[in-house]
Design a protein around this motif. Structure first.
Motif, PDB file in Angstrom:
ATOM      1  N   ALA A   2     -12.769  18.570  30.303  1.00  0.00           N
ATOM      2  CA  ALA A   2     -13.788  17.811  29.328  1.00  0.00           C
ATOM      3  C   ALA A   2     -12.966  16.426  27.874  1.00  0.00           C
ATOM      4  O   ALA A   2     -11.340  15.967  28.144  1.00  0.00           O
ATOM      5  CB  ALA A   2     -13.616  18.863  28.470  1.00  0.00           C
ATOM      6  N   PHE A   3     -13.889  16.441  28.052  1.00  0.00           N
ATOM      7  CA  PHE A   3     -12.960  14.898  26.963  1.00  0.00           C
ATOM      8  C   PHE A   3     -12.939  15.133  25.398  1.00  0.00           C
ATOM      9  O   PHE A   3     -13.640  16.485  25.189  1.00  0.00           O
ATOM     10  CB  PHE A   3     -14.831  14.006  26.063  1.00  0.00           C
ATOM     11  N   GLN A   4     -11.621  14.508  25.168  1.00  0.00           N
ATOM     12  CA  GLN A   4     -11.647  15.303  23.663  1.00  0.00           C
ATOM     13  C   GLN A   4     -12.272  14.407  22.707  1.00  0.00           C
ATOM     14  O   GLN A   4     -11.743  12.830  22.202  1.00  0.00           O
ATOM     15  CB  GLN A   4      -9.629  14.234  23.479  1.00  0.00           C
ATOM     16  N   GLY A   5     -12.773  14.927  21.687  1.00  0.00           N
ATOM     17  CA  GLY A   5     -12.912  13.646  20.354  1.00  0.00           C
ATOM     18  C   GLY A   5     -12.304  13.709  19.636  1.00  0.00           C
ATOM     19  O   GLY A   5     -11.466  14.141  19.575  1.00  0.00           O
ATOM     20  N   SER A   6     -13.268  13.171  18.839  1.00  0.00           N
ATOM     21  CA  SER A   6     -12.185  12.481  17.160  1.00  0.00           C
ATOM     22  C   SER A   6     -11.474  13.655  16.768  1.00  0.00           C
ATOM     23  O   SER A   6     -12.018  14.567  16.355  1.00  0.00           O
ATOM     24  CB  SER A   6     -12.251  11.927  16.558  1.00  0.00           C
ATOM     25  N   GLU A   7     -10.804  13.369  15.893  1.00  0.00           N
ATOM     26  CA  GLU A   7      -9.917  14.926  15.663  1.00  0.00           C
ATOM     27  C   GLU A   7     -11.421  14.930  14.196  1.00  0.00           C
ATOM     28  O   GLU A   7     -11.465  15.990  13.030  1.00  0.00           O
ATOM     29  CB  GLU A   7      -9.163  14.303  13.728  1.00  0.00           C
ATOM     30  N   GLU A   8     -12.083  13.669  12.927  1.00  0.00           N
ATOM     31  CA  GLU A   8     -13.150  14.002  12.670  1.00  0.00           C
ATOM     32  C   GLU A   8     -14.167  14.821  12.812  1.00  0.00           C
ATOM     33  O   GLU A   8     -14.644  15.750  12.132  1.00  0.00           O
ATOM     34  CB  GLU A   8     -13.378  13.493  11.692  1.00  0.00           C
ATOM     35  N   VAL A   9     -14.295  14.480  13.612  1.00  0.00           N
ATOM     36  CA  VAL A   9     -15.516  14.963  14.576  1.00  0.00           C
ATOM     37  C   VAL A   9     -14.962  16.963  14.897  1.00  0.00           C
ATOM     38  O   VAL A   9     -15.808  17.150  14.977  1.00  0.00           O
ATOM     39  CB  VAL A   9     -15.720  15.032  15.503  1.00  0.00           C
ATOM     40  N   GLU A  10     -14.002  17.352  15.181  1.00  0.00           N
ATOM     41  CA  GLU A  10     -13.715  18.012  14.814  1.00  0.00           C
ATOM     42  C   GLU A  10     -13.443  19.211  13.915  1.00  0.00           C
ATOM     43  O   GLU A  10     -13.885  20.258  14.583  1.00  0.00           O
ATOM     44  CB  GLU A  10     -12.204  18.709  15.117  1.00  0.00           C
ATOM     45  N   GLU A  11     -13.168  19.160  13.081  1.00  0.00           N
ATOM     46  CA  GLU A  11     -13.034  19.402  11.653  1.00  0.00           C
ATOM     47  C   GLU A  11     -14.612  19.311  11.491  1.00  0.00           C
ATOM     48  O   GLU A  11     -14.584  20.915  10.667  1.00  0.00           O
ATOM     49  CB  GLU A  11     -12.231  18.858  10.155  1.00  0.00           C
ATOM     50  N   LEU A 430     -16.041   2.798  27.608  1.00  0.00           N
ATOM     51  CA  LEU A 430     -15.371   4.574  27.769  1.00  0.00           C
ATOM     52  C   LEU A 430     -16.328   5.154  26.658  1.00  0.00           C
ATOM     53  O   LEU A 430     -15.920   6.877  26.299  1.00  0.00           O
ATOM     54  CB  LEU A 430     -13.959   3.970  27.721  1.00  0.00           C
ATOM     55  N   GLU A 431     -16.284   4.244  25.596  1.00  0.00           N
ATOM     56  CA  GLU A 431     -16.413   4.919  23.817  1.00  0.00           C
ATOM     57  C   GLU A 431     -17.653   4.832  23.921  1.00  0.00           C
ATOM     58  O   GLU A 431     -17.706   6.389  23.402  1.00  0.00           O
ATOM     59  CB  GLU A 431     -15.958   3.675  22.838  1.00  0.00           C
ATOM     60  N   LEU A 432     -19.049   4.113  25.419  1.00  0.00           N
ATOM     61  CA  LEU A 432     -20.571   4.560  24.778  1.00  0.00           C
ATOM     62  C   LEU A 432     -20.183   6.002  26.024  1.00  0.00           C
ATOM     63  O   LEU A 432     -21.535   6.395  25.231  1.00  0.00           O
ATOM     64  CB  LEU A 432     -20.551   3.162  25.380  1.00  0.00           C
ATOM     65  N   THR A 433     -19.522   5.760  26.700  1.00  0.00           N
ATOM     66  CA  THR A 433     -19.852   6.991  27.979  1.00  0.00           C
ATOM     67  C   THR A 433     -19.312   8.158  27.228  1.00  0.00           C
ATOM     68  O   THR A 433     -19.741   9.368  26.819  1.00  0.00           O
ATOM     69  CB  THR A 433     -18.964   6.915  29.395  1.00  0.00           C
ATOM     70  N   LEU A 482     -22.152  10.931  15.630  1.00  0.00           N
ATOM     71  CA  LEU A 482     -20.596  11.285  14.966  1.00  0.00           C
ATOM     72  C   LEU A 482     -19.658  10.197  15.141  1.00  0.00           C
ATOM     73  O   LEU A 482     -18.110  10.204  14.643  1.00  0.00           O
ATOM     74  CB  LEU A 482     -20.272  12.552  15.246  1.00  0.00           C
ATOM     75  N   THR A 483     -20.480   9.537  16.571  1.00  0.00           N
ATOM     76  CA  THR A 483     -19.171   8.941  17.304  1.00  0.00           C
ATOM     77  C   THR A 483     -19.329   7.324  17.964  1.00  0.00           C
ATOM     78  O   THR A 483     -18.621   6.784  17.832  1.00  0.00           O
ATOM     79  CB  THR A 483     -18.482   9.473  18.169  1.00  0.00           C
ATOM     80  N   SER A 484     -20.775   6.881  17.605  1.00  0.00           N
ATOM     81  CA  SER A 484     -21.181   5.775  17.910  1.00  0.00           C
ATOM     82  C   SER A 484     -21.528   4.901  16.557  1.00  0.00           C
ATOM     83  O   SER A 484     -23.212   5.951  15.971  1.00  0.00           O
ATOM     84  CB  SER A 484     -21.727   6.238  19.218  1.00  0.00           C
ATOM     85  N   ARG A 485     -21.739   3.647  16.293  1.00  0.00           N
ATOM     86  CA  ARG A 485     -22.823   3.721  15.492  1.00  0.00           C
ATOM     87  C   ARG A 485     -23.939   2.669  16.234  1.00  0.00           C
ATOM     88  O   ARG A 485     -24.788   2.228  15.217  1.00  0.00           O
ATOM     89  CB  ARG A 485     -21.538   2.006  14.559  1.00  0.00           C
ATOM     90  N   LEU A 486     -24.354   2.695  17.176  1.00  0.00           N
ATOM     91  CA  LEU A 486     -25.389   2.447  18.203  1.00  0.00           C
ATOM     92  C   LEU A 486     -26.973   3.174  17.800  1.00  0.00           C
ATOM     93  O   LEU A 486     -26.302   4.796  17.389  1.00  0.00           O
ATOM     94  CB  LEU A 486     -25.309   2.700  19.221  1.00  0.00           C
TER      95      LEU A 486
END
Length: 597
Positions: A2-11, A430-433, A482-486
């Motif tokens: 699995a991919f690891q998301g950012s802490e902010e998203v986790e919260e 990587l960030e896009l995927t 939550l993780t991409s500005r696109l």
């Protein structure tokens, strides 16, 4: 993994404690392999060689026969006639490529049907800890080529033409090209004794175990490298450091498999985001290039741009008109298949005109860069002499990311090192995927049953089925925003992806991981039970039946390498032994016998 998301998203998305679900993404370790170190199987002569390479072929040119396999080493290696034919045609550049001197490239071809490796289980041992993108290619071989063409008036044809080809299941393109640079020039000078010496060196190598620093001596040179593991954090590479004790090490490889993305995409880098979408969705793509080296590198770059997702369709870094799948892949009677082809023969410009997406790669000067900003119409592609660019009617789902283009353009103007440009582009992909896949990971993790629903005396609970509409509803609050500005039609991109071979392959893998996690939790629950107390209520027949079922679960857990807590399998074995001792001696003898194969 699995991919690891950012802490902010986790919260933001943390579930209430009482409904906490067990997700393989959370439970399986991400910082290292399972604690237990398995002993390496007993190795016979040539087993170590076979763990890396299936065989080495020398392909020459015969005036009467054309290309022909002159030598296969080791001599006991097996190739079908169809496989030999494929290797012959794929080991030489097309005559129009004009490759004088030394050229390196790679190809990929189908393994003969019905032939299995005698080392299958042994090789699976190493695949377990490999990232999905680096697992052995089931059903396919890679061919890594070192081709030499030089003028020789002593020969009737006026040229010396020969290829040294390594055939392997491993997609370690950078490593095998480095290895060939050491072996091939020596072979062209000293012939077969040199090949025999190199193969004997390789058969003394350690096996290709992910996560270990490997030191590999060959031809008087020592290579040092590390094969990544599925526990490595995506986007990081644990660099192999040179130590004081490494006085004999000549070559330190920073990667075994990555190609230079920026160099490969440089002729078409205004379209990198669109190309990422086409690869993600498994669209039919053809790369038309002036040489096999550019063709194969570009196809490998395309396949890797969605990493750490595995590209699950077929791809051929170098494809010729003699390929056994030529008719299958070029027919006009049905839609082009989900495949990426790399070609150099001008004949393909006509044969594949009906394909929806064509990438024309050429040697491109910086001054020409502005001319390739627009996607060209397919009808404008007449021959391989057409201008470089992307020919497609595809309309991307996502808005164009101008920032990455400006960043790379600035790098070109400032003459930023290619390695830095490559790192920027690899990080971008990587960030896009990850932004795309994290919402899917979160939803799939929610399909796991609650841990409290696992009962030791019932079959493990089933995963909930994947519901497309239910998933789409989660995107509003927990989508890629939550993780991409696109910006753009992310929903449309997901709908199309869910119909692609890449989703099917990804979900199969995740479902297998999660099912194994449920089996592991069920096993752990069994081990916590007081089985002695349980069998007091059982008849002798029921107790024997329980022992047989527990032994079967233990065998399955060892075979599938279930992600159980340390000591679980030993505890289960102790439970089984204790129960057997409560039975009459004649039954004890029967139950202690190993099962017949």
């Amino acid at each position: 993994m699995a991919f690891q998301g950012s802490e902010e998203v986790e919260e933001q998305l943390e579930e209430p404690e009482e409904t906490l679900r067990v997700s393989p993404a959370e439970e399986m370790p991400v910082d290292g392999p399972p604690a237990a170190d398995e002993p390496e199987p007993l190795l016979l002569p040539w087993d170590r060689f076979s763990a890396w390479i299936h065989c080495i072929c020398v392909v020459g040119f015969d005036l009467e026969l054309g290309q022909a396999v002159e030598v296969i080493y080791p001599h006991h290696s097996k190739l079908s006639e169809k496989e030999k034919t494929s290797i012959c045609y794929l080991s030489f550049p097309d005559s129009n490529s004009g490759c004088l001197g030394d050229t390196q490239f790679c190809f990929r071809f189908r393994q003969a049907v019905g032939r299995k490796s005698s080392l299958g289980c042994f090789l699976d041992h190493f695949d377990r800890d490999a990232p999905v993108c680096l697992k052995r290619d089931q059903g396919y071989y890679y061919g890594y080529v070192y081709f030499r063409q030089v003028r020789d008036k002593a020969l009737k044809r006026g040229y010396f033409q020969k290829s040294l080809v390594l055939i392997s299941k491993l997609p370690y393109v950078t490593f095998f090209h480095s290895l060939l640079k050491l072996i091939a020039p020596e072979y062209f000078e000293k012939q077969e004794p040199c090949l025999e010496a190199a193969c004997n060196d390789i058969d003394r190598w350690p096996t290709p175990s992910p996560g270990k620093i490997l030191t590999l001596p060959v031809m008087g040179v020592v290579m040092k490298l590390r094969i990544p593991t599925c526990y490595d954090k995506p986007g990081t590479s644990q660099l192999v450091q040179s130590a004081q004790s490494d006085s004999l090490v000549s070559i330190v490889l920073p990667t075994v498999h990555e190609v230079d993305l920026f160099r490969c995409f440089y002729p078409v880098f205004f379209h990198i985001q669109m190309l990422w979408e086409l690869v993600l969705l498994g669209e039919a793509l053809v790369v038309m290039a002036p040489s096999p080296a550019e063709s194969s590198d570009t196809v490998l770059a395309l396949v890797s741009c969605i990493s750490p997702l595995r590209y699950c369709s077929d791809f051929r870094p170098y494809f010729t008109i003699h390929d056994s799948e030529f008719k299958e892949y070029t027919t006009r009677t049905q839609a082009p298949p989900s495949v990426i082809l790399g070609v150099t023969n001008p004949f393909f410009a006509k044969t594949l005109q009906h394909w929806p997406h064509i990438i024309r790669i050429g040697d491109m000067k910086q001054a020409e860069m502005a001319k390739q900003m627009k996607v060209k119409k397919l009808k404008n592609l007449k021959t391989l002499d057409s201008k470089p660019g992307v020919y497609s009617a595809y309309k991307p789902f996502l808005n164009k990311d101008e920032d990455i283009i400006k960043q790379l353009q600035k790098g070109v103007q400032q003459k930023r090192p290619s390695a830095a440009q490559n790192a920027i582009l690899r990080r971008y992909f990587l960030e896009l995927t990850q932004s795309f896949i994290i919402p899917l990971e979160r939803y799939v993790a929610s399909l796991m049953p609650l841990q409290k629903s696992i009962s030791p005396w019932k079959s493990p609970p089933q995963l909930r089925p994947f519901n497309q509409e239910e998933f789409m509803k989660t995107l509003e609050k927990a989508g890629p925003q939550l993780t991409s500005r696109l910006k753009g039609d992310w929903i449309g991109l997901y709908r199309q992806f869910l119909r692609s071979p890449n989703f099917d392959g990804w979900f199969r893998n995740r479902r297998k991981e999660m099912t194994q996690k449920l089996e592991a939790l069920h096993l752990e629950a069994l081990c916590e039970e007081d089985l002695q107390l349980r069998i007091q209520k059982h008849t002798e027949v029921e107790t024997v039946d329980l022992v047989l079922k527990l032994k079967e679960k233990l065998t399955q857990a060892e075979r599938d390498r279930l992600p159980v807590k340390p000591g679980t399998l030993a505890k289960l074995q102790a439970h089984i032994e204790t129960i057997i001792l409560t039975l009459p001696e004649d039954l004890q003898g029967i139950l202690h016998k190993p099962p017949s194969p």
